[in-house]
Design a protein around this motif. Structure first.
Motif, PDB file in Angstrom:
ATOM      1  N   PRO B  34       0.814  -1.220   0.000  1.00  0.00           N
ATOM      2  CA  PRO B  34       0.000   0.000   0.000  1.00  0.00           C
ATOM      3  C   PRO B  34       0.847   1.270   0.000  1.00  0.00           C
ATOM      4  N   SER B  39      -2.449   3.253  -4.602  1.00  0.00           N
ATOM      5  CA  SER B  39      -3.108   2.078  -4.013  1.00  0.00           C
ATOM      6  C   SER B  39      -4.328   1.580  -4.786  1.00  0.00           C
ATOM      7  N   GLU B  43      -5.861  -2.147  -5.360  1.00  0.00           N
ATOM      8  CA  GLU B  43      -7.224  -2.464  -4.907  1.00  0.00           C
ATOM      9  C   GLU B  43      -8.072  -3.015  -6.053  1.00  0.00           C
ATOM     10  N   GLN B  58      -0.621  -8.921  -1.542  1.00  0.00           N
ATOM     11  CA  GLN B  58      -0.055  -7.751  -0.867  1.00  0.00           C
ATOM     12  C   GLN B  58       1.137  -8.240  -0.065  1.00  0.00           C
TER      13      GLN B  58
END
Lengths: 273, 381
Positions: B34, B39, B43, B58
């Motif tokens: 992140p 980001s 996402e 992630q």
């Protein structure tokens, strides 16, 4: 006599390791373990970082990936996720895996991603000339600890256990049969496996700490080792400086890529958009 | 809602368009960490990749994300990561690894103000030189730019294509404005998009030399796990892939990886020209700044000023010939950018004194406004 040449890139020899080094002993056990599992050479990806033990990837006839310092496990995560059918084995040293690569080590264990990490723990940075590592015992000398090491060492197996590894075993380069057995179990385990092997570095570590010849250092591994069962009967002060060998963790828990595949199965049916 | 051709018209954010472009190019693996303002790319892909059988992860840090995409790409999965300034700094070592090991991948840097934590939520263009020279040693670089949402989509596809074509990492240098802007877009149809894939070996495994280049300097690439067992290392290596320190082999290898870009500049370079035919003054701008520049040029034209815009879509390799040709026709080249003159420095080098280069820089976190550029146009016209 085991046919090591089947798994070695013979044209890459002589190797870079010093006389008396334990890495060759550990690598041979790993090759025997792989052979006993009847894995094809094409389905094995061996990944390493930087350091003496990480040079092993250059000598073995698998798909071999010699990466950057500390990052072998992170590269291996991509390897395994992209082709889960591959058997992924990481070879790494104590500095590579638990200092610069410490973050990847604990998080791969936490995810419980299916790979086997062989940790060659010789308590020193050998390749760069004997600097102290996160596993150098307190008081020991190193090129960067000329007055003795002030730092407390990591319990690297304990670290993997606490982080969530599903298989953790500790052994030494002296216990070749046990080492091979643990490696085999680790590779077979679906999940993150750590095999910590205490191994001698006579040149960069032993010499500076007056630990004697390579033979003396192998003997010390033998004499300093206890089984887990023996250790359980002893007091903490009696265990000071001892190497507790054995399978320390062997549990069943969900493996990361299995879980991801279930996710794909579940959401893949949803309307794409 | 549909346009006259029956195509879906959507409101889309730049970061989302980048994610969509990656999927269109065949993305199979994304690893990220992140960081603002990139980001949304992660996402969006966390949502969409598993639906298409791909994987998103992630990672524990930026370095790991860069490492993971290289591992995945080596297995044959088209891979990408996205980040911003501080994260881009952390990826540099493994970017160098991708370069020397010749592993295709795409790295998106949605630029924010720097150095260090800087201005996390505001636009900048200060990573231009880092994108070129961030990793150590002599290395090639392909760096793309985009000035709008549809272009972010198209440039992401192109980044994958160039990466697969040349077996080298490709950087897409966006900025906070382009990453977060929302625009109406009509995405091209499947058949309108050309998707390139890495060249595969035509020889059997026993004859395969992983780093023996074809005539164009690019070696065919075998994916791991397909019977071509070989060694990949960040050490300098010869055609076999194994380490070497033999001077001739080292020299050959380093020059070859650089030649992949140096010998294909014309194939890689892309510029967009606006109102340049009779221009006496030119603006050279990229990314979000090019939007303001276009407005300024349009306004200046309305005032009767002969000014045009050259907008490089590829920042590295630097479009030297295009800038030089422009310098012959105009009295001034204005270079507005959200840094202290990184691209302008290269423009000055390219024009070699043939025309005057006027810098217009802003580093206060705010965009350069059309009126500011128009001001400079009027002053030099």
């Amino acid at each position: 006599m085991f046919n090591y040449e089947k798994y070695l890139r013979m044209n890459r020899f002589p190797h870079i390791w010093c006389t008396g080094c334990g890495i060759g002993v550990v690598l041979k056990a790993l090759l025997r373990a792989i052979d006993s599992l009847k894995l094809s050479k094409d389905e094995v990806v061996m990944v390493s970082g930087i350091g003496c033990s990480s040079r092993a990837t250059g000598y073995v006839d698998f798909n071999t990936l010699h990466t950057t310092h500390g990052r072998a496990i992170a590269f291996a995560t991509g390897v395994k996720m992209a082709k889960p059918e591959m058997t992924v084995i990481v070879v790494s040293g104590d500095g590579d895996a638990t200092a610069i690569g410490g973050n990847h080590y604990i998080h791969a264990a936490r995810r419980n991603i299916d790979m086997t990490v062989i940790l060659f723990n010789n308590h020193i940075y050998g390749m760069t000339g004997g600097q102290y590592s996160p596993t150098t015992p307190q008081g020991r000398f190193a090129s960067t600890a000329p007055y003795g090491n002030l730092e407390a060492p990591f319990n690297t197996s304990g670290l993997a256990e606490a982080a969530g590894a599903s298989f953790v075993a500790r052994t030494t380069a002296y216990q070749v049969a046990q080492m091979e057995r643990f490696m085999k179990q680790g590779i077979q385990k679906k999940g993150f496996s750590l095999i910590e092997v205490r191994t001698p570095c006579p040149v960069a570590y032993g010499r500076r700490n007056r630990l004697g010849s390579p033979v003396d250092m192998f003997k010390a591994l033998k004499e300093g080792s206890l089984t887990k069962a023996q250790a359980e009967k002893m007091k903490p002060e009696e265990l000071e400086g001892k190497i507790i060998t054995g399978v320390l963790v062997d549990v069943e828990k969900p493996e990361y890529i299995d879980e991801y595949d279930k996710l794909i199965e579940r959401v893949g049916k949803a309307v794409s958009g | 809602m549909a346009n006259p051709k029956g195509r879906k018209v959507r409101m889309m954010q730049g970061n989302e368009a980048c994610a969509e472009g990656a999927l269109r190019a065949g993305l199979k693996f994304f690893a990220g960490y992140p960081i603002t303002p990139s980001s949304e790319i992660a996402e969006c892909l966390a949502l969409k990749l598993p639906r298409r059988g791909g994987k998103f992860i992630q990672m524990e840090d930026e370095i790991a994300a860069m490492a993971a995409i290289l591992g995945a790409s080596l297995m044959g999965a088209k891979s990408m990561t996205a980040t911003s300034g501080p994260g881009f700094s952390l990826k540099q070592e493994n970017l160098g690894y991708a370069t020397i090991a010749e592993i295709p991948c795409v790295v998106v840097n949605v630029q924010r103000g720097g150095p260090s934590t800087g201005l996390p939520t505001q636009a900048a263009q200060g990573d231009l030189m880092q994108a070129r020279w961030g990793t150590h040693g002599d290395h090639p670089a392909i760096v793309l730019s985009a000035s709008g949402v549809l272009e972010a989509f198209m440039q992401t596809v192109r980044a994958f294509n160039l990466s697969e074509r040349f077996r080298t990492p490709v950087i897409l240098l966006l900025d906070e404005i382009i990453g977060h802007i929302n625009e109406k877009v009509v995405l091209p149809e499947e058949e309108e998009i050309e998707v390139l894939n890495r060249r595969r070996p035509t020889v059997p495994p026993e004859e395969y030399l992983p780093y023996a280049a074809a005539e164009d300097g690019v070696p065919p690439m075998a994916n791991f796990g397909e019977g071509y067992r070989y060694h990949v290392t960040g050490l300098m290596h010869d055609e076999t892939g194994f380490p070497t320190t033999i001077p001739e082999k080292v020299d050959h290898a380093l020059r070859r990886i650089n030649s992949k870009v140096d010998n294909h500049v014309e194939e890689i370079i892309e510029v967009n020209r606006f109102e340049l035919e009779d221009a006496r003054v030119a603006v050279v701008a990229y990314g979000a700044t090019a939007r303001s520049a276009k407005r300024a040029v349009t306004d200046a034209r309305e005032k009767g000023l002969k000014v045009g815009l050259l907008r490089p879509l590829v920042l590295w390799p630097f479009p030297k010939e295009e800038i030089l040709a422009l310098a012959k026709d105009v009295s001034h080249i204005i270079v507005p950018e959200l840094n202290l003159g990184q691209f302008a420095h290269e423009v000055e080098w390219a024009v070699c004194g043939k025309t005057e280069v006027v810098k217009l820089n802003r580093v206060d976190g705010e965009p350069i406004r059309p009126a500011q550029i128009l001001d400079v146009i009027e002053k030099v016209s």
